[in-house]
Design a protein around this motif. Structure first.
Motif, PDB file in Angstrom:
ATOM      1  N   LYS A   1      30.832  38.143  45.714  1.00 54.99           N
ATOM      2  CA  LYS A   1      30.429  38.044  47.122  1.00 54.99           C
ATOM      3  C   LYS A   1      30.426  36.596  47.611  1.00 54.99           C
ATOM      4  N   MET A   2      30.510  35.634  46.683  1.00 53.29           N
ATOM      5  CA  MET A   2      30.555  34.217  47.045  1.00 53.29           C
ATOM      6  C   MET A   2      31.987  33.676  46.984  1.00 53.29           C
ATOM      7  N   GLN A   3      32.965  34.546  47.111  1.00 57.12           N
ATOM      8  CA  GLN A   3      34.378  34.190  46.960  1.00 57.12           C
ATOM      9  C   GLN A   3      34.783  32.969  47.785  1.00 57.12           C
ATOM     10  N   ASP A   4      34.229  32.829  48.992  1.00 56.81           N
ATOM     11  CA  ASP A   4      34.601  31.696  49.843  1.00 56.81           C
ATOM     12  C   ASP A   4      34.089  30.362  49.300  1.00 56.81           C
ATOM     13  N   LYS A   5      33.137  30.385  48.373  1.00 54.02           N
ATOM     14  CA  LYS A   5      32.608  29.157  47.769  1.00 54.02           C
ATOM     15  C   LYS A   5      33.238  28.849  46.407  1.00 54.02           C
ATOM     16  N   LEU A   6      34.061  29.771  45.899  1.00 43.33           N
ATOM     17  CA  LEU A   6      34.675  29.609  44.579  1.00 43.33           C
ATOM     18  C   LEU A   6      36.056  28.987  44.707  1.00 43.33           C
ATOM     19  N   PRO A   7      36.523  28.307  43.657  1.00 48.89           N
ATOM     20  CA  PRO A   7      37.903  27.814  43.676  1.00 48.89           C
ATOM     21  C   PRO A   7      38.877  28.993  43.600  1.00 48.89           C
ATOM     22  N   ASP A   8      40.132  28.748  43.885  1.00 50.87           N
ATOM     23  CA  ASP A   8      41.166  29.785  43.801  1.00 50.87           C
ATOM     24  C   ASP A   8      41.339  30.177  42.336  1.00 50.87           C
ATOM     25  N   LEU A   9      40.896  31.377  41.985  1.00 52.13           N
ATOM     26  CA  LEU A   9      40.952  31.824  40.599  1.00 52.13           C
ATOM     27  C   LEU A   9      42.269  32.524  40.269  1.00 52.13           C
ATOM     28  N   ASP A  10      43.168  32.622  41.248  1.00 59.83           N
ATOM     29  CA  ASP A  10      44.457  33.278  41.022  1.00 59.83           C
ATOM     30  C   ASP A  10      45.578  32.292  40.720  1.00 59.83           C
ATOM     31  N   ASP A  11      45.274  31.034  40.468  1.00 54.49           N
ATOM     32  CA  ASP A  11      46.316  30.023  40.275  1.00 54.49           C
ATOM     33  C   ASP A  11      46.741  29.843  38.813  1.00 54.49           C
ATOM     34  N   ASN A  12      46.317  30.739  37.936  1.00 53.74           N
ATOM     35  CA  ASN A  12      46.750  30.771  36.527  1.00 53.74           C
ATOM     36  C   ASN A  12      46.458  29.505  35.738  1.00 53.74           C
TER      37      ASN A  12
END
Length: 167
Positions: free
Chosen positions: A101-112
Motif C-alpha cells: 500500500k506504500m508503493q508510491d514511497k518504494l523504489p521501482d522494484l521491477d528493474d531487476n
C-alpha cells in the motif's frame, strides 16, 4: 567509548516468491563481519549478540517521514557469504516486509536489480579503540532502517552516516 548512533549502508533483495499481495518479502543483508568504513570492526560475536533484539524494527522511506515496512517479530535470521563489491563478506541476513500500500514511497522494484540500498541506524554502540586504529564494536542495537536510492559505499564515510569519533 559509547556512541549514540551510527548509520551504516546495507543491501536488500526482493524475494522471488511473494505469497501475500499486501506485502513484499525482502531479505536484508544487515551487517557483515569485519571492518566497516575502515573504522569500525564488527565481530561475529557482537553481531550475533544483537540478533535477539532485531525485531519490530521500522523501515522508513528515504526522507524518514513515512513507514514503508518492518522487520517483524517473526523475522528469521541467518549467516551467509556474499560477493559484494568484489569482496566476499560474511553477512547477517534478516527477513523483512515492505507494505504494497506504500508503493508510491518504494523504489521501482521491477528493474531487476540484484541488490538495493538500505541504511541501518545503529544505537547504543559500545566500542573500544584498538592499537590498529579500528574501533572494535562490542555491542549495539538496531534502531531502524531507511530505504535509499544512493549507492552503497563501504569504503567512504560521508556525513550522511553520522559522526565518527576522533582518533
Amino acid at each position: 567509548m559509547a556512541l549514540d548512533n551510527l548509520t551504516i549502508p546495507a543491501l536488500y533483495s526482493v524475494n522471488s516468491v511473494q505469497p501475500d499481495s499486501r506485502q513484499i518479502e525482502i531479505t536484508i543483508n544487515l551487517l557483515f563481519e569485519g571492518a566497516c568504513f575502515g573504522k569500525y570492526l564488527f565481530s561475529f560475536e557482537a553481531i550475533n549478540a544483537a540478533t535477539s533484539d532485531i525485531q519490530n524494527i521500522p523501515i522508513v522511506d528515504e526522507d524518514g517521514t513515512c513507514g514503508v515496512g518492518v522487520i517483524p517479530e517473526s523475522a528469521g535470521s541467518r549467516w551467509t557469504k556474499l560477493l559484494v563489491g568484489g569482496k566476499w563478506r560474511n553477512y547477517l541476513q534478516v527477513d523483512a516486509l515492505l507494505w504494497t500500500k506504500m508503493q508510491d514511497k518504494l523504489p521501482d522494484l521491477d528493474d531487476n536489480k540484484d541488490f538495493r540500498s538500505i541504511e541501518v541506524d545503529l544505537i547504543n554502540i559500545d566500542a573500544e579503540l584498538q592499537d590498529d586504529g579500528l574501533y572494535a564494536v562490542s555491542s549495539f542495537q538496531v534502531g531502524g532502517c531507511r530505504l535509499t536510492q544512493q549507492a552503497t559505499d563501504y569504503a567512504a564515510f560521508s556525513n550522511r552516516y553520522g559522526n565518527l569519533p576522533k582518533r
